[in-house]
Design an enzyme around this catalytic site. Structure first.
Site, PDB file in Angstrom:
ATOM      1  N   HIS A 160      -5.598  47.831 -23.056  1.00 52.05           N
ATOM      2  CA  HIS A 160      -4.726  47.233 -22.032  1.00 52.05           C
ATOM      3  C   HIS A 160      -3.666  48.209 -21.523  1.00 52.05           C
ATOM      4  CE1 HIS A 160      -6.535  43.334 -22.593  1.00 52.05           C
ATOM      5  NE2 HIS A 160      -6.241  43.330 -23.873  1.00 52.05           N
ATOM      6  N   ASP A 196     -14.830  44.352 -26.014  1.00 51.31           N
ATOM      7  CA  ASP A 196     -13.770  43.430 -26.448  1.00 51.31           C
ATOM      8  C   ASP A 196     -13.816  42.161 -25.582  1.00 51.31           C
ATOM      9  OD1 ASP A 196     -10.817  43.666 -27.986  1.00 51.31           O
ATOM     10  OD2 ASP A 196     -10.765  42.408 -26.177  1.00 51.31           O
ATOM     11  N   HIS A 198     -11.440  40.673 -24.173  1.00 50.84           N
ATOM     12  CA  HIS A 198     -10.516  40.773 -23.039  1.00 50.84           C
ATOM     13  C   HIS A 198     -10.856  41.972 -22.152  1.00 50.84           C
ATOM     14  CE1 HIS A 198      -8.307  38.835 -26.421  1.00 50.84           C
ATOM     15  NE2 HIS A 198      -7.914  38.009 -25.464  1.00 50.84           N
ATOM     16  N   ASP A 285     -13.407  40.349 -31.106  1.00 52.75           N
ATOM     17  CA  ASP A 285     -12.800  39.046 -30.810  1.00 52.75           C
ATOM     18  C   ASP A 285     -13.724  38.170 -29.963  1.00 52.75           C
ATOM     19  OD1 ASP A 285     -12.372  40.847 -28.742  1.00 52.75           O
ATOM     20  OD2 ASP A 285     -10.197  40.545 -28.653  1.00 52.75           O
TER      21      ASP A 285
HETATM   22  C1  OKP Z   1      -5.631  42.343 -27.042  1.00 51.15           C
HETATM   23  B1  OKP Z   1      -7.047  42.855 -27.194  1.00 51.15           B
HETATM   24  C2  OKP Z   1      -3.077  34.216 -23.988  1.00 51.15           C
HETATM   25  C3  OKP Z   1      -2.152  35.244 -24.579  1.00 51.15           C
HETATM   26  C4  OKP Z   1      -2.851  36.533 -24.780  1.00 51.15           C
HETATM   27  C5  OKP Z   1      -2.490  38.798 -25.603  1.00 51.15           C
HETATM   28  C6  OKP Z   1      -3.891  39.087 -26.003  1.00 51.15           C
HETATM   29  C7  OKP Z   1      -4.116  40.563 -26.175  1.00 51.15           C
HETATM   30  C8  OKP Z   1      -5.496  40.914 -26.628  1.00 51.15           C
HETATM   31  N1  OKP Z   1      -2.545  32.895 -24.041  1.00 51.15           N
HETATM   32  N2  OKP Z   1      -2.138  37.390 -25.627  1.00 51.15           N
HETATM   33  O1  OKP Z   1      -7.783  42.933 -26.010  1.00 51.15           O
HETATM   34  O2  OKP Z   1      -7.830  42.210 -28.198  1.00 51.15           O
HETATM   35 ZN    ZN Z   2      -9.319  41.532 -27.077  1.00 52.46          ZN
END
Ligand code: OKP
Ligand code: ZN
Length: 344
Positions: A160, A196, A198, A285
């Site tokens: 990120h 990932d 996300h 994840d």
């Molecule tokens: C990091 B990685 C959603 C809140 C999300 C941040 C998530 C970061 C993920 N309600 N919070 O990509 O695993």
């Molecule tokens: Zn993630």
């Protein structure tokens, strides 16, 4: 494959992230690295080594100089302001505000350089972040030396983190720094495959206008999931980089059939791109019981990810990103890498 890690990575230990209306202990916590390390020590996939140190010039190849100076000094500036708890931002320069003036106070700067409330800066954050970068670079150095693969057990994660922004538990973009290192060692084209849950908004942004790095990502639809403001399928790269960005967003609830079909699409794109090496942003994840995610991969699916990636027959650097179901984290990471190893 050698696993690289660093003890100091556990020094980033935040008390809280603001999420769902409350301050919670961050899901991204030091024990994640301990759990994965222990799994790798028992998995017999190869040696486990402490990463050596690399200069910050490697980070400066993909990050803004002012951003790096800020990250190094942020905790001290926060402490100088009399603060003791986690340093978190409080406001952002969104559409209706100006973004041509960089603030001077630490509070303004935290907001200027960040994009969420999940990513606290603590006394040990910078040391941990630097070492996480070292871990990525130690793996990249193995590839540059001719190794078929390496596993960089990075923590905190990186995908990120953009040119001049932190968020999503990420400060330096470990995978991007590693990819740039490989290019600087003489490779002409490197692909980054991000599995990932996300979208890796930072990695996409860093390479968006370039044709020497293909970024391909399989992730939750940003219409429903973090990071919300990037990761749609119509983002294909710009200028020279047109066609060098492939987003494959999938709906919540996606299981192995649709997920692995997207993987096949991503692998074909990487093959067509003519990459000379692959960096995998490895998040587990996507696991069905992950506490902050919404895909439905089972533990038995992870070896198939590794095996499919092995089919590219490229030098492959695995860089750790997310995965928060701590009871299954070690097993899922080791299973992915074992699937790769037994298919090479
Ligand atoms: C990091 B990685 C959603 C809140 C999300 C941040 C998530 C970061 C993920 N309600 N919070 O990509 O695993
Ligand atoms: Zn993630």
């Amino acid at each position: 494959m050698i696993t690289f890690h660093a003890e100091e990575q556990r020094l980033h230990a935040a008390h809280s992230e603001f999420n769902r209306g409350r301050l919670d202990v961050p899901y991204e916590r030091p024990e994640r690295a301990d759990i994965i390390l222990s799994a790798m020590q028992h998995a017999a996939l190869g040696a486990v080594q402490i990463a050596g140190e690399f200069t910050l010039e490697h980070a400066a190849r993909v990050h803004d100089a002012g951003y790096l100076a800020f990250l190094q000094s942020a905790w001290q500036r926060w402490a100088d302001a009399g603060r003791h708890g986690d340093a978190l931002p409080t406001a952002w320069a969104v559409r209706c505000l100006r973004s041509d003036r960089i603030p001077q106070s630490i509070d303004g700067l935290l907001s200027w350089y960040s994009f969420d409330t999940a990513t606290a800066i603590t006394p040990g954050t910078w040391t941990a972040v630097r070492r996480s970068m070292d871990v990525a670079l130690a793996g990249a150095q193995q590839l540059a030396g001719g190794a078929r693969s390496a596993f960089s057990l990075c923590r905190p994660p990186g995908h990120h983190a953009a040119t001049d922004c932190y968020g999503g538990y990420c400060f330096l973009n470990n995978a991007a720094i590693a990819a740039q290192f490989l290019l600087d060692k003489g490779l002409r084209r490197v692909a980054i495959l991000d599995v990932d849950y996300h979208h890796g908004n930072g990695t996409q942004e860093i390479f968006y206008r370039r044709d020497d790095v293909l970024y391909a990502s399989i992730h939750a639809d940003p219409a429903t999931d973090y990071p919300y403001f990037l990761g749609y399928a119509d983002e294909r790269g710009e200028g020279l980089g047109e066609g060098c960005n492939l987003n494959l967003p999938l709906p919540r609830g996606t299981g192995w059939a649709a997920w692995s079909a997207a993987l096949t699409t991503a692998l074909a794109a990487i093959n067509d791109f003519g990459a000379e090496a692959l960096v995998v942003s490895l998040g587990v994840d996507t696991f069905e019981h992950d506490p902050i995610s919404g895909f439905c991969l089972a533990s038995t699916d992870f070896p198939g990810i590794g095996a499919a990636i092995a089919g590219l027959q490229l030098p492959t650097l695995w860089v750790m990103e997310g995965g928060y179901a701590v009871e299954a984290l070690g097993a899922n990471v080791a299973a992915t890498l074992a699937g790769f190893q037994s298919a090479v």
